[in-house]
Every structure is written in C-alpha cells, then in structure tokens.
Motif scaffolding. Sequence first.
Motif, PDB file in Angstrom:
ATOM      1  N   PHE A 124      42.744  40.670  36.642  1.00 57.88           N
ATOM      2  CA  PHE A 124      42.699  39.829  37.833  1.00 57.88           C
ATOM      3  C   PHE A 124      43.170  40.569  39.083  1.00 57.88           C
ATOM      4  O   PHE A 124      42.723  40.302  40.196  1.00 57.88           O
ATOM      5  CB  PHE A 124      43.552  38.573  37.626  1.00 57.88           C
ATOM      6  CG  PHE A 124      45.027  38.840  37.560  1.00 57.88           C
ATOM      7  CD1 PHE A 124      45.809  38.815  38.705  1.00 57.88           C
ATOM      8  CD2 PHE A 124      45.638  39.140  36.348  1.00 57.88           C
ATOM      9  CE1 PHE A 124      47.167  39.072  38.656  1.00 57.88           C
ATOM     10  CE2 PHE A 124      46.995  39.397  36.294  1.00 57.88           C
ATOM     11  CZ  PHE A 124      47.770  39.361  37.442  1.00 57.88           C
ATOM     12  N   TYR A 125      44.090  41.520  38.900  1.00 58.04           N
ATOM     13  CA  TYR A 125      44.618  42.267  40.035  1.00 58.04           C
ATOM     14  C   TYR A 125      43.515  43.081  40.710  1.00 58.04           C
ATOM     15  O   TYR A 125      43.562  43.342  41.926  1.00 58.04           O
ATOM     16  CB  TYR A 125      45.762  43.188  39.587  1.00 58.04           C
ATOM     17  CG  TYR A 125      45.336  44.262  38.612  1.00 58.04           C
ATOM     18  CD1 TYR A 125      44.946  45.525  39.068  1.00 58.04           C
ATOM     19  CD2 TYR A 125      45.308  44.019  37.241  1.00 58.04           C
ATOM     20  CE1 TYR A 125      44.551  46.517  38.188  1.00 58.04           C
ATOM     21  CE2 TYR A 125      44.923  44.990  36.348  1.00 58.04           C
ATOM     22  CZ  TYR A 125      44.533  46.237  36.817  1.00 58.04           C
ATOM     23  OH  TYR A 125      44.140  47.202  35.944  1.00 58.04           O
ATOM     24  N   LYS A 126      42.488  43.485  39.932  1.00 57.77           N
ATOM     25  CA  LYS A 126      41.374  44.218  40.520  1.00 57.77           C
ATOM     26  C   LYS A 126      40.589  43.315  41.477  1.00 57.77           C
ATOM     27  O   LYS A 126      40.159  43.745  42.548  1.00 57.77           O
ATOM     28  CB  LYS A 126      40.449  44.749  39.429  1.00 57.77           C
ATOM     29  CG  LYS A 126      41.051  45.851  38.574  1.00 57.77           C
ATOM     30  CD  LYS A 126      40.032  46.378  37.584  1.00 57.77           C
ATOM     31  CE  LYS A 126      40.646  47.502  36.730  1.00 57.77           C
ATOM     32  NZ  LYS A 126      39.669  48.025  35.742  1.00 57.77           N
ATOM     33  N   LYS A 127      40.422  42.057  41.065  1.00 55.21           N
ATOM     34  CA  LYS A 127      39.682  41.127  41.928  1.00 55.21           C
ATOM     35  C   LYS A 127      40.466  40.815  43.197  1.00 55.21           C
ATOM     36  O   LYS A 127      39.877  40.609  44.259  1.00 55.21           O
ATOM     37  CB  LYS A 127      39.351  39.850  41.145  1.00 55.21           C
ATOM     38  CG  LYS A 127      38.250  40.057  40.118  1.00 55.21           C
ATOM     39  CD  LYS A 127      37.768  38.760  39.503  1.00 55.21           C
ATOM     40  CE  LYS A 127      38.596  38.344  38.333  1.00 55.21           C
ATOM     41  NZ  LYS A 127      38.016  37.202  37.601  1.00 55.21           N
ATOM     42  N   ILE A 128      41.783  40.798  43.086  1.00 63.08           N
ATOM     43  CA  ILE A 128      42.601  40.612  44.290  1.00 63.08           C
ATOM     44  C   ILE A 128      42.378  41.773  45.255  1.00 63.08           C
ATOM     45  O   ILE A 128      42.223  41.587  46.466  1.00 63.08           O
ATOM     46  CB  ILE A 128      44.086  40.472  43.920  1.00 63.08           C
ATOM     47  CG1 ILE A 128      44.314  39.167  43.138  1.00 63.08           C
ATOM     48  CG2 ILE A 128      44.965  40.506  45.174  1.00 63.08           C
ATOM     49  CD1 ILE A 128      45.709  39.021  42.594  1.00 63.08           C
ATOM     50  N   GLY A 129      42.346  42.973  44.705  1.00 57.14           N
ATOM     51  CA  GLY A 129      42.106  44.156  45.538  1.00 57.14           C
ATOM     52  C   GLY A 129      40.730  44.136  46.174  1.00 57.14           C
ATOM     53  O   GLY A 129      40.567  44.474  47.353  1.00 57.14           O
TER      54      GLY A 129
END
Length: 781
Positions: A691-696
């Motif tokens: 999910f952190y990739k999508k935040i980025g």
Amino acid sequence: MERSMDPSLTSHDEVQPLLAPNSRRRGDSVASFISRGRANTVNSLKSGYETVKRHKVQFLTCLFGAIFLYLGFTLAFLPRTSLSRDLRRLHFSSYTKAEAYRVYLEALTEKNELKKHLRNYTAHRHLSGDERVFQYTFDTLKSYGFSPSVEKYYPWLNEPIDTEISLWENGQLKLSASKMEDPLDEDPSSQAGDSVPAFHGYSANGDVTARFVFCNYGRLDDYKFMENQGIELEGKVHIIRYGSMFRGLKVKNAEAHGAAAVILYTDPFDDGEMTVKNGHKAYPEGPARNPSGIQRGSVEFFTESPGDPTTPGYASKSRSMRRDSPAGRVPGIPSVPMSARDASKILVYLNEQGVRIGKGGDIQNFDYFTGPSQENVKIRVYNEQKYEIKETKDIIVEIPGILRGSSVIIGNHRDSWTVGGAGDPNSGSSILLEIARGLDELRSKGWKPLRTIKLISWDAEEPAMIGSTEYGEDHADKLKKEVLAYFNLDTAVSGWKFTCEANPLLANLLRKAAHLTPFSHQPEHTLYDYWLDQSSAEVGILGSGTDFAVFQNHLGIPSVNIKFEDNKVSDAVYQYHTNYDSYTWMEKFVDPEYDLHNTLAMFVGLSALMLTENELVSFQSTPYVQLIKNYFDRWHTLLLETFKSQSNVIKKASNVSELLSYLAFNITGPFDDHLAHLRQQTTTDYPFWSFYKKIGIYLRLSGINKRLKTLDRLFLTEMGLKDREWMKHAIFGPDKFEGYIGDVLPGLHEAILSRDEAEAEKWLEILEYQISKMIKLLTLD
C-alpha cells in the motif's frame, strides 16, 4: 423425635412440586424463580471473571492470536488492486474508465433526441436574453435529473428599430434595399411572424446620404491600394464584401479611412464551388446561396476585447453598476448589412468609375471598380437601434467529481440572430443537451466522475461572447485554479468538413477519443478514419470569435473548438446568419438523420470523459513545445530579415531560440516518458502489503497534475498584447488584422510586422522568461 434427612430425597421432594401442575408453594413463584436466576447469572459472571483474572495473560494471547489469524487469512486472499480502482471504491463508485466510456456511447447510440431539440430551439426568434430558449434549456436539463444553477449578467445591448439602404440618382429614389429575406413556402422559419430584420449588433445610430465606393474586403491592403490609386474615401459610404476577416474589423478599417457609413454584403463568389454561376440552383431548390439572404452579425471589436463594451475586464453584475464609455470598442459610424441581390443593383453604378480592385466576384453585371460613384448618384444609410441594459442568463450544470478542485467545462451559446439559427448556434445547443443525457445515463447507474464536469449554456454570445466573457471575468481566479480544459460547440454542424482547433496540450487526447468514436453510426468506421482522410488528423490553431476566447486567450485554460463545416467544394452553402439557417435547410442539405450531430455528441463527451476519468491529466508537452518552436523559427527568420544584425533584438532572439531547442530536445521527451510511466503505475495492481507504493504514486501523481494544470498559465502576461490588453496569452491569440483566425506568438509577430524594434525586444524578454519557467516546471527532480 427429629428425623434424619436423605440428601437425595430432599432434592427430589424440592423438584417434584415444580412438575406438579396444581400444587405450587408461595416460595416457588415466577418472581422468585427470576430472582434466583439473576443471582446464578451474577455468580457465574463473577466466577468467569475470576477465572479470566487468574489466567489473563493466557486469555489475551489466545484472543489476539485468533484475531491475527483471521486477519492474516483474510488479507492473504484480498485481491490485488490499483490506485485507480482504490480511488473509485473509496467513493463507492465501481465503474472503470472503459465501462464509463462504453455506457456513455451506448446511451447515445440507442437513442437520438437531437432532432427534437433543434426543432424546439428554432421555433421562434431568440436574440440575447430570450426567455423561451432559456426555459427550454433549463427544463430539459432538469428533466435529466440535474439541478441547474443560473448566473445573471446585465450587459448593454441593442435591438433594431429601423434600418434603410436606398439609392438616389439626381435626387430621385431608384432603389430601397430589402430588410428581410424572401419568405419561402418550403421553409416555415423564413415565414415566421417574429423574424428579425437585418441589422448589426453594436452598430452606431446615424443617417447618412453620400456618394459611395467599393472597398473589396475592407482589409488594410485594400485601403492601401485605393489610397495609392488616389481614390477618394473621406465622407463616402463604403460598400464592403464579407469574407477574409471579421466584420467588426472591416467597419473599424473603414472608419479609420474616413467612411461616413458602411454597407456589408455577401458575394456568392466566396461560397466556393456551390454557386448559381457554376450551374447550381439556389436554396431551397438547390445547394447554392439564396440571393435574398442577408448576413446579420456584430460589429463590436470583440476580436480585441470581447464582452460587454461598457464593463471591459470586469463582469456586468448589476443594472446600476459603474460603466465605462464603449468608445474604442464599438464603431462610431453606422453600418447595415445587405443582400447580394440588392448589391447587384447598386454596385453597377460604379462600373468604369475609379479602378478595378481585387480578384473579382459573382455580382451580376458588376466589374469590381472602386468608384466613387458620380456626383449625382448617392446612397442613404439610415440606422436606428435601441440600446439598453438587458438581463442575460447563463445556465450551469455541475456533476461533482471524486477529486475536488479540478474540472472540465463543455459549453455552447443558445442565442441567435434569427428565428432559425439551426447551424449557429443550435446544432451545438442540441448536442450539449445530448451530452447531458448521456452523462445522466451514467449517473443513474452509480457512476461518479473522477473530476468535476460542468455543462454551460451561454447567453448573449452573438453580440460579443458576452455570457462566457462575463462569467470568465466574474470567476477568473477560481477558473484559473480549477479548470483543466474548455470544450466549445459553436456552429457545430453546417457541413461535412470535420475541423478541430485546439491547444496542442490536448491534441493526442482528441485523436484517441476520435479512435473510439463511431462515425455517423458506422461502427466499422471511426471519426478518426474520417478525420485522417480529410486532413491527416490535423489539429488547427485557435483564433477567436466564439466562447472559448475568455478561457484560452484571457485565462490560459487549454481550449477546444470542434465542428463539421462547409467544405466550399461539395457541401451546400451555409446560409450563415440569415433566415435560411433553419431546420429545413439542415434536414434537407446537411444532416437529415442528425448523424453528424450524434457523432459530435459522442466525440465531445468522450473527450471530456477521457480527461476527467484519467487519474493523470491527459496532456502532452511535446506537441505544445514543438508548435511554439516551429512558429518561433518562422518569426526568427522574418526577424533577421527585418532588423539589423547587430541589434539587441537579434541577440535576444538567439537566446530564446537556444532555450526552445533545449526545451524541445532535452526536457519534453523525458517529461512525457515520465508521464507514460506514471500513468502505467496508476493502473498497476499491487498486493495490500504494498500500500505504501500506492501512497507514493498518489503523491507523485498530485505533484505532476499540479504542474500540468499550470503549464498553459505560464504564458499569461499582465499587460496583454499591444492595443489589445484583454488578450493575455503570449502564445495564442486572434490575428490582429483578420480577427477570426489564430496567430502563434502574436506579440512578437505583430512587433516584427510593424518594424517596432523596442516592442520586439520586449516580447523576446517575456518569452525568454516564460520559457525558462517552463523548463523549470518540466524538469524532473
């Protein structure tokens, strides 16, 4: 003697009476039973609590372990999702982009209400401020489930009281020109009782009787030729043919050269192949121009400063507000339009008078001499107009988007000079309502746009693009902050030649949308195929003269102007601004089944959806910069021919050229590649633990979108173009001398043409600064 008690017997005796139906002691009542049950429950809870307390650590360990196992099992089998899908799910919208496109196209394929709309719009005269077309538009949008809002403005407008063009010879009346077209049995609109007599918007009142001259198209080159030939111009009535340039600039040029009044007429020669002279019959029997047609229109100088001429640069929000003098924005001399038939009866008096001018034409028995007419032959031009402050109303429908603060506008005006107005503007008005119906079909199925979509029906476009200009000036800051693009539909259908003029940031998006648009109900043949065959899918340059002007030229909002127009070869002549621009003409000679209308409704709606539904704004910088570079290279060559080689202008031009080359060859390519990669990441599926990739991705997406939204605004200037301060854009603007067509780098181009070295140097400094800012904006960190 006391009897000993057997515990088992005692227990049996206590239970037995509860089973006996007719013997119950007082102590065995219902209340007693409930009381004992409550006591037992409390005791059980206390006992359980004590147990948990003694084994607290073990209990909590088991509880959290069970929760962890459950969540782990659930998350392990969660579907992989993309940022694109997550944004929609968070707002309870399950539609993908492709599904939204499909439903929209199906809604417009299965049903076509365009004929109904066009006939309703052209049922009666509808000058600016007309209440009937306002109510029809408002009610139709409301019937689709929208809640339209209304913006009111109060411009200074005119309506005709009386006009006259009469020819006098030796003091005797020879001719009175018609004020109206011939009524035709085949065309109900031409017989309407509320038809509008021929007049010009913003023409000055006056009564002039004088000798007359023929000034060809009224261009500066025409006047220069006449002055070089020694033709008397001062105090004369100037007769000028329509075509080649905006009518308001014709009157402005005539006034500057001493005209006492102006008459404008349409020469059939400028209609192309479809003329009576070439063997074609006139409307209604054939496709050629009806000789009694009279082109109405505005002569306000709106290619320099559109909108209410008494409130330049600010909105006319009330009747009683402060107003400026309109001088300098409207003519100071009267002007009246005339038919080709009446022109033929007047212009023959100029044969052998003066010199021949221009390329000739199709006015019968006229040899295209300048005149002036003989001393005993004069024309009277009488013009009486009623000027007053009038209420006008824009109608706005808003479909709120998931991502707030970003929107797209689709607009068209609904006012017309005549009862008809089938091509201009109501083909576009009808298409706007069909787009609304298609979007409503999407809404009814649970769709929400990613970005806000606004549909706007403008009022009072014909006099000076008033509805759109006042709205743009009224909401300038908000529009510059939020609007990604504006799509315009004026005169949407008047022939079969597809024309697309647009800011090049949108060029690739428009071609992609055309790929998905079936052409004229032929699924195997797309609009792109048709466009490619006609013009190699060329995207033209925006000029002015319609409602996109305030967005592109004043606010720096990328705009699009789309239409099917007369190709001047095989199409019926467009009966522009005459009583014959009617639904009869439209259905007989142009679009009998309203297929072209339907194609444009699909294309424009789909183009807007492709802009609103993509998480990454669908702009491309490469076509934008390449266009600037191509035109700068052209003006650079002209500049080198015009100014001395050692001047500061030459040095500054070299600096700008180097910056543009660096921008074109080093910056735009990597930037657009980054856009393509980011677009791919936005639609790539990731497991939940990423999910952190999508935040980025979302953070990068937001940053890039902000850059793209401000890109075109970089080229706005505070002072505007020389003598046209309202036109703020340094890259795009209407041609100063022709009006309607567009010019690229207009400030620099005009400075070179006028040989103004200081002005050229100023614009080169502006461009150097703006291009440097663009390099910084598009350089990737």
